[in-house]
Design an enzyme around this catalytic site. Structure first.
Site, PDB file in Angstrom:
ATOM      1  N   ILE B  77     -11.479  54.139  54.783  1.00  0.00           N
ATOM      2  CA  ILE B  77     -11.134  52.892  54.395  1.00  0.00           C
ATOM      3  C   ILE B  77     -10.293  53.064  53.120  1.00  0.00           C
ATOM      4  CG2 ILE B  77     -11.740  50.817  53.261  1.00  0.00           C
ATOM      5  CD1 ILE B  77     -14.420  51.064  54.814  1.00  0.00           C
ATOM      6  N   GLY B  80      -9.736  57.232  45.980  1.00  0.00           N
ATOM      7  CA  GLY B  80      -9.369  56.771  44.821  1.00  0.00           C
ATOM      8  C   GLY B  80      -9.913  58.044  43.846  1.00  0.00           C
ATOM      9  N   TYR B  82     -12.569  58.545  42.122  1.00  0.00           N
ATOM     10  CA  TYR B  82     -13.904  58.670  42.240  1.00  0.00           C
ATOM     11  C   TYR B  82     -14.326  59.371  43.880  1.00  0.00           C
ATOM     12  CZ  TYR B  82     -13.041  54.822  45.378  1.00  0.00           C
ATOM     13  OH  TYR B  82     -12.635  53.783  46.151  1.00  0.00           O
ATOM     14  N   GLY B  83     -13.490  59.267  44.689  1.00  0.00           N
ATOM     15  CA  GLY B  83     -13.904  59.682  45.844  1.00  0.00           C
ATOM     16  C   GLY B  83     -13.185  59.120  46.928  1.00  0.00           C
ATOM     17  N   ARG B  84     -14.070  59.106  48.049  1.00  0.00           N
ATOM     18  CA  ARG B  84     -13.490  58.195  49.250  1.00  0.00           C
ATOM     19  C   ARG B  84     -14.477  57.125  49.921  1.00  0.00           C
ATOM     20  NH1 ARG B  84     -11.924  63.688  50.497  1.00  0.00           N
ATOM     21  NH2 ARG B  84      -9.891  63.905  50.093  1.00  0.00           N
ATOM     22  N   VAL B  85     -13.905  56.153  50.804  1.00  0.00           N
ATOM     23  CA  VAL B  85     -14.815  55.452  51.119  1.00  0.00           C
ATOM     24  C   VAL B  85     -14.761  55.317  52.572  1.00  0.00           C
ATOM     25  CG1 VAL B  85     -15.452  52.942  51.319  1.00  0.00           C
ATOM     26  CG2 VAL B  85     -14.708  53.848  49.159  1.00  0.00           C
ATOM     27  N   LYS B 115     -19.451  55.398  50.170  1.00  0.00           N
ATOM     28  CA  LYS B 115     -18.552  55.755  49.006  1.00  0.00           C
ATOM     29  C   LYS B 115     -18.984  57.287  48.842  1.00  0.00           C
ATOM     30  CE  LYS B 115     -17.100  54.066  44.566  1.00  0.00           C
ATOM     31  NZ  LYS B 115     -17.214  52.997  43.883  1.00  0.00           N
ATOM     32  N   ASP B 217     -14.173  45.513  35.712  1.00  0.00           N
ATOM     33  CA  ASP B 217     -12.860  45.929  36.456  1.00  0.00           C
ATOM     34  C   ASP B 217     -12.773  44.771  37.560  1.00  0.00           C
ATOM     35  OD1 ASP B 217     -10.657  47.363  36.974  1.00  0.00           O
ATOM     36  OD2 ASP B 217     -11.540  48.591  38.222  1.00  0.00           O
TER      37      ASP B 217
END
Lengths: 323, 474
Positions: B77, B80, B82-85, B115, B217
């Site tokens: 999906i 970022g 932070y990682g991936r979704v 996530k 956010d």
């Protein structure tokens, strides 16, 4: 959640009855029928273990200039973890360092993993860990066993909410705070809502104070020794003493309990407290039970020996092949 | 026109460097059919089960549940810092039955968004480096919170040195919906949808604030919409508790909230901000749902060093063009703001702030330009919408509406029909929104480079947005 204890994972998943706790622990440490001296080292009294851990965590926390709340949170993480993993299968020093590392992040005072390892290794030659990745791995184990339930409700907040209501003096507040610190060495945080523990601490503090003010000069009341030293130490927001002295001795705590019957004669502050308790929804049996638990802790404390817990740890770590 | 949001605050990301961070296995999958599914799945297999560390002093970490025993990955999906979704479904060809995952609303969760947090450092071999504070926050908060307007966390799996947070899957998000309406022929978001979205969003926000959580956010991309028309606030990676913090909020994360949605008190350097910053963001989102473009689309001044946070003059100017600059008569504590002296410099760079459009005029022209028209079947929102917008975009955080006050605003009480807003924002709609783009393309997985820096709490969704363009074609 932060606003509502009753909806929290603490209330829903981590508060037990006494029989439930006993059952959990019996499953974890099946009582051995014939413990032979060569077989397994008997575990120290859980409260002594807890006092030992608290003492050492406090030293570490003071070195890192941490707040009381981060310390308290780490202690609860350990308590919960050891409901699910047998103590003797772990390296308790690694767990202590990891719990504090995690609680610091949760309480918004993050510490670098390298710093935490360095300070822990300096304090505990027994740690036996030199790589930060060990703390990292242990953190996974810890969070996993805790089910990611990391947000906690502590009695300190209820104490600060109630201090004005009961017109507590700063000394009484401080003593109550020390008693709350001590309560982390009991099962109370796994049994009762934080406000129960706070009220218990207030009750004990109020009962003990009048005695102390008369006896303070003569210094005949060792019960407040820890308290009076703690007020002068610099540990922020805390009166947790670095030594393993309880806030109250067993004797004075027992006197306090004896006074429970004749409370109404014991002064206006106490009678206000008692009236308030009678009118409020607070479960009276819980307060009585928690008070007894604290008294029992202070009695138990008198038999505490740092050396014997330490040796116990060393022995079972050797048995588990940890060292 | 790219429907891309700027990255969330502080996300100073370099261009993707292809080779460095490519997951080893994904880069070298010689699959007979370089099937997209294979590759997405590969991302979950890049670190096969780590052998238990024998020297782990008695606590070798072995996960109790495995991601691959329970889920089939459908595709990728977004990514970022932070990682991936990834999108996933329950394991289909499992040897043992996979138990259903109940949703608090009573049904079972059918699809999942997983996530996967990136480890801080990525090298040849993954290492345990300690979990980032923002991941810890998100894990702790999502475990603790539960509300109809919050994305539901199914479980967290810690495995192979990675953290997998498994959420319910949401087919849409507000950014995607805004984008869909901005395509030609430009159509307005129906008034009933708008009202329902705002109502649900504010309900979720009230729940967060009552629980002493500031989201920090909020923006259209972080607000999910399910196919049932339910709004779900997502991404709590920046959220934190504000009950008697041990430290001022400022000291933790120097920069919060994506620039376009950042409240004026933050732009002016306030150290002790409040939940009101979320309400400003809600005001910006409301305006964006009305006009289909960000109302204050400023350019972020990047930090030159980590120490100093620059004054966001451009963003302040964009706000000033519409509202005029804040005045101390209207905002008594304005002069106490650290960046108050800088405020004077805004008009030198942007004279437009001296002749602000004003929200009234902005609102009227938005309604006209976006073809809100009773004759063509798109009646404009109730008149009270403008008043709600004004009270959300109020400079003084003390005067700005709280989530609770906003929910009691006439906009939600009396819309002429007397009906409360629906919890299905698509109720009565013919429009069918396109499904979320789920990429199964190999390159999207291996090239989504994630700089090895710690997420300063903020996602970089500059990498997340390009797929949006493809929705137009499809």
């Amino acid at each position: 959640m932060a606003a509502n204890y009753w909806d929290s994972t603490q209330a829903k998943h981590w508060t037990y009855t006494r029989p439930e706790l006993t059952h959990l622990r019996n499953t974890l440490h099946p009582p051995t029928p014939n413990p032979t001296p060569t077989n397994k080292t008997p575990l120290p009294d859980p409260r002594h273990t807890s006092i030992y851990m608290q003492t050492h965590l406090t030293k570490l926390a003071r070195r890192l200039n941490l707040r009381q709340q981060a310390l308290a949170t780490a202690q609860i993480y350990l308590k919960r973890f050891y409901l699910r993993v047998p103590l003797r299968k772990t390296n308790p020093y690694l767990l202590m360092a990891t719990a504090l590392y995690l609680s610091c992040k949760m309480e918004e005072t993050p510490q670098h993993i390298r710093l935490m390892l360095g300070e822990a290794a300096r304090q505990w030659p027994e740690l036996g860990v030199t790589e930060t990745s060990k703390i990292g791995e242990c953190e996974f184990a810890l969070i996993s066993k805790l089910g990611s339930n990391l947000i906690l409700h502590h009695p300190y907040r209820a104490l600060s909410d109630l201090q004005a209501l009961f017109g507590l003096t700063p000394e009484e507040v401080q003593l109550a705070q020390s008693i709350i610190n001590d309560s982390y060495n009991t099962d109370l945080p796994l049994l009762y809502a934080p406000h129960i523990i706070a009220i218990t601490a207030i009750f004990l503090a109020v009962v003990l104070r009048p005695a102390s003010s008369t006896n303070l000069n003569a210094n005949t009341n060792p019960g407040l020794q820890a308290f009076s030293t703690s007020t002068s130490n610099a540990f922020p927001a805390s009166s947790a003493s670095g030594t393993s002295t309880p806030s109250v001795t067993g004797t004075s705590a027992q006197n306090a309990l004896a006074g429970f019957a004749g409370l109404r004669q014991a002064g206006p502050k106490l009678s206000k407290l008692v009236d308030w308790l009678a009118e409020s929804q607070v479960a009276m049996e819980a307060i009585v039970d928690a008070t007894q638990e604290m008294v029992s802790l202070y009695e138990c404390w008198e038999g505490y020996s740092e050396r014997s817990v330490k040796e116990g740890f060393t022995r079972f770590m050797r048995e588990a092949g940890v060292k | 026109m790219a429907a891309s949001n700027p990255p969330s605050a502080g996300g100073v990301m370099g261009p993707p460097s292809v080779a460095r961070n490519a997951p080893a296995s994904a880069a070298s999958v010689p699959a007979p059919h370089p099937g997209l599914k294979r590759t997405a799945q590969a991302a979950f297999e890049e670190a096969p089960d780590t052998p238990p560390l024998v020297k782990m002093n008695g606590t070798p970490y072995a996960p109790q549940r495995h991601i691959n025993d329970n889920y089939d990955i459908v595709g990728f999906i977004s990514s970022g810092t932070y990682g991936r979704v990834y999108k996933a479904v329950s394991k289909r060809n499992s040897t043992k039955p996979v138990e259903p995952r109940p949703h608090p609303a009573g049904r079972n969760v059918e699809a999942f968004a997983i996530k996967k947090f990136k480890p801080d450092k990525e090298g040849a071999e993954l290492q345990y480096t300690g979990i980032s504070q923002s991941a810890i926050r998100e894990m702790a908060l999502c475990t603790e919170l539960s509300h109809a307007a919050l994305i539901h966390l199914v479980e967290i799996i810690l495995e192979s040195k990675c953290i997998f947070m498994v959420f319910e899957y949401a087919e849409h998000d507000l950014l995607q919906i805004i984008h869909h309406h901005s395509l030609l022929p430009r159509t307005p978001i129906p008034a009933s949808t708008l009202r329902s979205c705002m109502y649900q969003l504010l309900s979720g926000l009230l729940y967060l604030h009552r629980n002493w959580v500031i989201h920090r956010d909020l923006k259209p991309a972080n607000i999910m919409v399910t196919s049932r028309g339910e709004i779900k606030i997502g991404d709590l990676g920046l959220a934190r508790l504000f009950y008697k913090p041990l430290h001022a909020l400022f000291s933790g994360d120097k920069v919060v909230v994506t620039i376009w949605y950042r409240a004026p008190e933050l732009l002016l350097g306030s150290r002790h901000y409040t939940p009101a910053i979320d309400l400003w963001a809600v005001g910006c989102i409301f305006a964006e749902l009305l006009s289909l473009r960000p109302i204050f689309k400023g350019e972020e001044a990047k930090q030159d060093s980590k120490k100093t946070v620059p004054f966001q003059r451009n963003q302040m100017g964009k706000i000033g063009e519409v509202l005029g600059l804040p005045k101390k008569q209207e905002w008594p504590l304005l002069q106490a703001m650290p960046e108050y002296p800088s405020l004077q410099t805004v008009s030198m760079h942007n004279p437009g702030v001296n002749r602000p459009v004003g929200l009234d005029k902005w609102y009227r022209s938005t309604i006209t330009n976006n073809n809100y028209n009773t004759q063509n079947g798109s009646p404009p929102p109730n008149e009270s919408a403008l008043d709600l917008l004004k009270r959300l975009l109020e400079y003084d955080p003390l005067k700005r509406l709280t989530a609770e006050q906003a929910l009691h605003h006439p906009y939600f009480i009396g819309d002429g029909t007397g009906k409360p807003p629906s919890w299905n924002c698509f109720e009565g709609l013919d429009t069918k929104y396109p499904a979320r783009k789920v990429s199964t393309e190999a390159h999207e997985i291996s090239t989504g480079s994630l700089p090895g820096t710690k997420r300063s709490g903020l996602p970089d969704d500059s990498l997340l947005r390009p797929p949006m363009k493809k929705i137009r074609d499809g």
